[in-house]
Design a protein around this motif. Structure first.
Motif, PDB file in Angstrom:
ATOM      1  N   UNK A  27       0.800  -1.212   0.000  1.00 36.16           N
ATOM      2  CA  UNK A  27       0.000   0.000   0.000  1.00 36.16           C
ATOM      3  C   UNK A  27       0.842   1.276   0.000  1.00 36.16           C
ATOM      4  N   UNK A  28       2.153   1.127   0.060  1.00 36.57           N
ATOM      5  CA  UNK A  28       3.039   2.298   0.064  1.00 36.57           C
ATOM      6  C   UNK A  28       2.837   3.138  -1.191  1.00 36.57           C
ATOM      7  N   UNK A  29       2.799   2.471  -2.342  1.00 35.01           N
ATOM      8  CA  UNK A  29       2.669   3.205  -3.604  1.00 35.01           C
ATOM      9  C   UNK A  29       1.340   3.954  -3.651  1.00 35.01           C
ATOM     10  N   UNK A  30       0.292   3.312  -3.160  1.00 37.67           N
ATOM     11  CA  UNK A  30      -1.030   3.943  -3.148  1.00 37.67           C
ATOM     12  C   UNK A  30      -1.016   5.177  -2.240  1.00 37.67           C
ATOM     13  N   UNK A  31      -0.304   5.070  -1.118  1.00 39.54           N
ATOM     14  CA  UNK A  31      -0.241   6.194  -0.175  1.00 39.54           C
ATOM     15  C   UNK A  31       0.497   7.381  -0.777  1.00 39.54           C
ATOM     16  N   UNK A  32       1.397   7.109  -1.724  1.00 36.31           N
ATOM     17  CA  UNK A  32       2.265   8.155  -2.252  1.00 36.31           C
ATOM     18  C   UNK A  32       1.854   8.667  -3.623  1.00 36.31           C
ATOM     19  N   UNK A  33       0.993   7.920  -4.339  1.00 40.15           N
ATOM     20  CA  UNK A  33       0.818   8.232  -5.760  1.00 40.15           C
ATOM     21  C   UNK A  33       0.265   9.631  -6.035  1.00 40.15           C
ATOM     22  N   UNK A  34      -0.521  10.203  -5.098  1.00 40.61           N
ATOM     23  CA  UNK A  34      -1.047  11.547  -5.340  1.00 40.61           C
ATOM     24  C   UNK A  34       0.091  12.570  -5.423  1.00 40.61           C
ATOM     25  N   UNK A  35       1.240  12.261  -4.786  1.00 40.99           N
ATOM     26  CA  UNK A  35       2.384  13.172  -4.824  1.00 40.99           C
ATOM     27  C   UNK A  35       2.962  13.306  -6.229  1.00 40.99           C
ATOM     28  N   UNK A  36       2.754  12.287  -7.058  1.00 38.40           N
ATOM     29  CA  UNK A  36       3.274  12.346  -8.427  1.00 38.40           C
ATOM     30  C   UNK A  36       2.698  13.549  -9.152  1.00 38.40           C
ATOM     31  N   UNK A  37       1.427  13.870  -8.870  1.00 36.50           N
ATOM     32  CA  UNK A  37       0.775  15.014  -9.498  1.00 36.50           C
ATOM     33  C   UNK A  37       0.987  16.298  -8.706  1.00 36.50           C
ATOM     34  N   UNK A  38       0.883  16.195  -7.374  1.00 34.24           N
ATOM     35  CA  UNK A  38       0.760  17.413  -6.569  1.00 34.24           C
ATOM     36  C   UNK A  38       2.092  18.032  -6.166  1.00 34.24           C
ATOM     37  N   UNK A  39       3.139  17.224  -6.039  1.00 29.78           N
ATOM     38  CA  UNK A  39       4.377  17.754  -5.463  1.00 29.78           C
ATOM     39  C   UNK A  39       5.110  18.657  -6.450  1.00 29.78           C
ATOM     40  N   UNK A  55       9.867  -5.929   2.271  1.00 30.81           N
ATOM     41  CA  UNK A  55      10.321  -6.024   0.873  1.00 30.81           C
ATOM     42  C   UNK A  55       9.271  -5.478  -0.090  1.00 30.81           C
ATOM     43  N   UNK A  56       8.020  -5.669   0.257  1.00 28.05           N
ATOM     44  CA  UNK A  56       6.938  -5.146  -0.569  1.00 28.05           C
ATOM     45  C   UNK A  56       6.977  -3.609  -0.579  1.00 28.05           C
ATOM     46  N   UNK A  57       7.165  -3.027   0.600  1.00 27.07           N
ATOM     47  CA  UNK A  57       7.264  -1.581   0.715  1.00 27.07           C
ATOM     48  C   UNK A  57       8.453  -1.024  -0.050  1.00 27.07           C
ATOM     49  N   UNK A  58       9.579  -1.754  -0.003  1.00 23.97           N
ATOM     50  CA  UNK A  58      10.777  -1.324  -0.741  1.00 23.97           C
ATOM     51  C   UNK A  58      10.482  -1.303  -2.236  1.00 23.97           C
ATOM     52  N   UNK A  59       9.896  -2.391  -2.734  1.00 26.11           N
ATOM     53  CA  UNK A  59       9.603  -2.484  -4.167  1.00 26.11           C
ATOM     54  C   UNK A  59       8.636  -1.384  -4.601  1.00 26.11           C
ATOM     55  N   UNK A  60       7.612  -1.120  -3.775  1.00 29.16           N
ATOM     56  CA  UNK A  60       6.632  -0.088  -4.129  1.00 29.16           C
ATOM     57  C   UNK A  60       7.252   1.311  -4.067  1.00 29.16           C
ATOM     58  N   UNK A  61       8.123   1.539  -3.070  1.00 25.93           N
ATOM     59  CA  UNK A  61       8.801   2.837  -2.981  1.00 25.93           C
ATOM     60  C   UNK A  61       9.672   3.059  -4.223  1.00 25.93           C
ATOM     61  N   UNK A  67       9.695   7.221 -10.816  1.00 23.69           N
ATOM     62  CA  UNK A  67       8.879   8.183 -11.568  1.00 23.69           C
ATOM     63  C   UNK A  67       8.906   9.561 -10.905  1.00 23.69           C
ATOM     64  N   UNK A  68       8.771   9.574  -9.585  1.00 19.28           N
ATOM     65  CA  UNK A  68       8.704  10.836  -8.839  1.00 19.28           C
ATOM     66  C   UNK A  68       9.961  11.679  -9.054  1.00 19.28           C
TER      67      UNK A  68
END
Length: 159
Positions: A27-39, A55-61, A67-68
């Motif tokens: 869920x890390x990527x989902x928590x962060x994806x809005x930053x791709x547009x807003x930051x 490991x899942x969090x690492x891969x998603x980060x 991209x970020x």
């Protein structure tokens, strides 16, 4: 569904400070994806509140961060040991981000109390770890670093 990672964004001039707190897991990527547009174009990530990462969090980060960071200048601040270990093991975790400060873990051999000290990094100079002599708040004895300095800062060699 609720993600275990929380973000809070504050602005400081042109820079946006993104503080991360909680667990970097599924869920890390989902928590962060809005930053791709807003930051904005200059961002710093404050990792001080990150308690756990898997490991899942690492891969998603890494997937998010690739991209970020492609369009932005990024600084990492207040990285706890779990983040420093990851930067050393997986260079893609940091990418081209500049690491501004890391927490150094210490322990008092007398009281068995653990402590930490913030080390500000200068991009062109390796930190002088002798200057980081911390003392125990209980007994005032010098604290012992619980990480191997050369290994701990190996991420800094490449950057």
């Amino acid at each position: 569904s609720k993600t275990p990672l929380l973000t809070s964004v504050t602005r400081e001039g042109a820079r946006e400070n993104i503080a991360l707190a909680g667990k970097m897991t599924e869920g890390t990527e989902r928590a962060l994806e809005s930053l791709l547009e807003s930051a904005g174009l200059q961002c710093s990530f404050d990792f001080d509140g990150v308690l756990q990462i898997n490991s899942c969090g690492v891969a998603e980060w890494i997937s998010f961060f690739r991209e970020f960071a492609s369009k932005r200048s990024v600084v990492f601040e207040r990285c706890p040991p779990i983040i420093v270990d990851l930067m050393n093991m997986a260079p893609a975790f940091r990418g081209a981000a500049v690491v501004k400060s890391v927490w150094i873990p210490f322990e008092c051999e007398t009281c068995r109390v653990s402590a930490k000290a913030l080390c500000e990094l200068n991009p062109s100079v390796m930190p002088d770890l002798n200057k980081l002599q911390a003392r125990c708040k209980k007994c005032n004895e010098p604290l012992t670093m619980t990480c191997d300095a050369d290994t701990y800062f190996s991420f800094a060699d490449g950057g």
